[in-house]
Structure formats: C-alpha cells, structure tokens
Design a protein around this motif. Structure first.
Motif, PDB file in Angstrom:
ATOM      1  N   THR A 190      13.651  -5.698   1.078  1.00  0.00           N
ATOM      2  CA  THR A 190      14.273  -4.557   2.823  1.00  0.00           C
ATOM      3  C   THR A 190      12.697  -3.435   2.440  1.00  0.00           C
ATOM      4  N   GLU A 191      13.005  -3.663   0.865  1.00  0.00           N
ATOM      5  CA  GLU A 191      11.954  -2.236   0.243  1.00  0.00           C
ATOM      6  C   GLU A 191      10.660  -2.991  -0.021  1.00  0.00           C
ATOM      7  N   ILE A 192      11.367  -4.284  -0.295  1.00  0.00           N
ATOM      8  CA  ILE A 192       9.232  -5.208  -0.767  1.00  0.00           C
ATOM      9  C   ILE A 192       8.399  -5.445   1.010  1.00  0.00           C
ATOM     10  N   LYS A 193       9.532  -5.919   1.890  1.00  0.00           N
ATOM     11  CA  LYS A 193       8.580  -6.159   2.813  1.00  0.00           C
ATOM     12  C   LYS A 193       8.169  -4.478   4.298  1.00  0.00           C
ATOM     13  N   THR A 194       8.896  -3.574   3.349  1.00  0.00           N
ATOM     14  CA  THR A 194       9.180  -2.144   4.449  1.00  0.00           C
ATOM     15  C   THR A 194       7.006  -1.637   3.496  1.00  0.00           C
ATOM     16  N   LEU A 195       6.760  -1.790   2.462  1.00  0.00           N
ATOM     17  CA  LEU A 195       5.793  -1.729   1.586  1.00  0.00           C
ATOM     18  C   LEU A 195       4.100  -1.570   2.503  1.00  0.00           C
ATOM     19  N   PRO A 196       4.321  -3.620   3.383  1.00  0.00           N
ATOM     20  CA  PRO A 196       2.776  -2.760   3.829  1.00  0.00           C
ATOM     21  C   PRO A 196       2.791  -2.898   4.790  1.00  0.00           C
ATOM     22  N   SER A 197       3.559  -1.868   5.889  1.00  0.00           N
ATOM     23  CA  SER A 197       3.276  -1.838   7.167  1.00  0.00           C
ATOM     24  C   SER A 197       3.131  -0.247   6.469  1.00  0.00           C
ATOM     25  N   CYS A 198       2.861   0.713   5.407  1.00  0.00           N
ATOM     26  CA  CYS A 198       2.915   2.036   4.747  1.00  0.00           C
ATOM     27  C   CYS A 198       1.491   1.901   3.934  1.00  0.00           C
ATOM     28  N   PHE A 199       1.221   0.854   3.248  1.00  0.00           N
ATOM     29  CA  PHE A 199      -0.221   0.879   2.609  1.00  0.00           C
ATOM     30  C   PHE A 199      -0.461  -0.173   2.668  1.00  0.00           C
ATOM     31  N   PRO A 200      -2.152   0.022   2.639  1.00  0.00           N
ATOM     32  CA  PRO A 200      -2.775  -0.951   2.428  1.00  0.00           C
ATOM     33  C   PRO A 200      -3.129  -2.162   2.066  1.00  0.00           C
ATOM     34  N   PRO A 201      -3.882  -3.214   3.115  1.00  0.00           N
ATOM     35  CA  PRO A 201      -3.656  -4.766   1.966  1.00  0.00           C
ATOM     36  C   PRO A 201      -4.019  -4.579   0.682  1.00  0.00           C
ATOM     37  N   ARG A 202      -4.068  -5.232   0.213  1.00  0.00           N
ATOM     38  CA  ARG A 202      -3.713  -5.711  -1.075  1.00  0.00           C
ATOM     39  C   ARG A 202      -5.736  -6.263  -1.187  1.00  0.00           C
ATOM     40  N   GLU A 203      -6.644  -5.983  -1.452  1.00  0.00           N
ATOM     41  CA  GLU A 203      -8.318  -6.335  -2.127  1.00  0.00           C
ATOM     42  C   GLU A 203      -8.116  -6.974  -4.060  1.00  0.00           C
ATOM     43  N   GLY A 204      -8.239  -8.679  -3.272  1.00  0.00           N
ATOM     44  CA  GLY A 204      -7.996  -9.425  -4.548  1.00  0.00           C
ATOM     45  C   GLY A 204      -6.939  -9.841  -4.783  1.00  0.00           C
TER      46      GLY A 204
END
Length: 186
Positions: free
Chosen positions: A165-179
């Motif tokens: 759940t923690e890991i799935k939460t992160l993409p909605s709060c942080f910009p997409p990964r570059e690279g």
C-alpha cells in the motif's frame, strides 16, 4: 507526568495513542503548541516498553508477525514484522529561539500531514487514499514541492499488505520517474 515532574516542566504533559503513528501525533501536538506560542520548547517522543501477550496474539491472528524472526520491508521475502521495545524523544523549539539560544539544530519541521484510513477491508488494513491524504496535507502545510524530495522515510513494517500500500501510494504524490533508475530513495 513523571518526566515533567522530574525535569520541573510546567507545560502540558500527556500521552497520545495512535498505534504506529503515536510519535508523529506527539510531534504534531508539539509543533502546534510552539506555533501558537503556548510553549517555548517541547519534548515529544514515543516509547514502547511492553508488548502484552494479547498484542502478540492479535498480530499472529492477522498473520502480521515474521515467522523467520527478521523483517524485510518492501521485499518479495517480506513475511511480517517484529515487535520490540524502544524509546525516542526530541526537543522541539521555534527556529529563531533555537538560533538565539545557540542550540544545535538537527532538522527543521516545515509541516506535518495527518489522516486515517477510514473504512476499508479491515480495521488494520491500510488504504492508499488515507496515505495519499496524509502526504498531500504534509506537502501542503510545509509548502514543499514533492518533486524536490530525494529520500522518503517509509513505515516499512515488512507486512506485505502495508508495504504494498505504501509503494502504491507514492506515484500519486510524487512526479513520474525520469530515466531508467529511481531518483528518490525509499
């Protein structure tokens, strides 16, 4: 109360219980007392000195204790958490007061975000929506752009449902990964 008595402290002295979030809640209360100028310095912390048998039974029933006797947060080998004892306390002051008094400053708290998971599949089952709300509140109150973050200190209990759940939460709060490689450490 015993600490306030021993150190001759005159501010509020009380205990809060929010399970794993108790220390964060204590820090939030301390920050609010400092911001309102109710107090000039605060001790905030958390302590776990005894885990009753009923708590062990509950964690066993929930299949939340590691059967291997080790934790492996965010790993495919994660099988649960370990219960232990510990204590940590911080002294909090307004930055200008700490600088004036010549105190060593280890960190500055810019904001705190609190929420609960609301109704989910179970009382102890974390929900992505609750965690997202907490992060949004933290970044809003701190006025910090999540895109500037390079380290995330996670709960990481080693309980597969919580970690996922923690890991799935992160993409909605942080910009997409570059690279190809991550730019934010967890």
């Amino acid at each position: 109360g015993r600490v306030a008595n021993k150190l001759d402290l005159n501010g509020p002295a009380y205990t809060v219980d929010a399970a794993c979030a108790s220390t964060l809640l204590a820090v939030d209360h301390a920050v609010n007392a400092l911001r309102s100028r109710e107090c000039d310095a605060m001790l905030a912390g958390g302590v776990q000195v005894s885990t009753p048998g009923m708590v062990h039974q509950a964690f066993c029933y929930l299949d939340a204790l590691s059967r291997e006797g080790r934790i492996a947060p965010f790993s495919a080998e994660a099988s649960g958490t370990l219960l232990g004892q510990g204590c940590g306390v911080v002294v909090l002051k307004r930055r200008e007061d700490a600088e004036r008094d010549g105190n060593r400053i280890y960190a500055c708290i810019k904001g705190v975000g609190m929420s609960s998971d609301g109704r989910g599949s179970g009382l102890l089952a974390p929900r992505k929506e609750g965690q997202e709300l907490s992060l949004q509140r933290a970044y809003s109150s701190s006025q910090v752009d999540p895109g500037t973050v390079n380290l995330i200190e996670a709960h990481g209990t080693g309980i597969p449902l919580g970690d996922a759940t923690e890991i799935k939460t992160l993409p909605s709060c942080f910009p997409p990964r570059e690279g190809a490689k991550p730019t934010v450490a967890v």
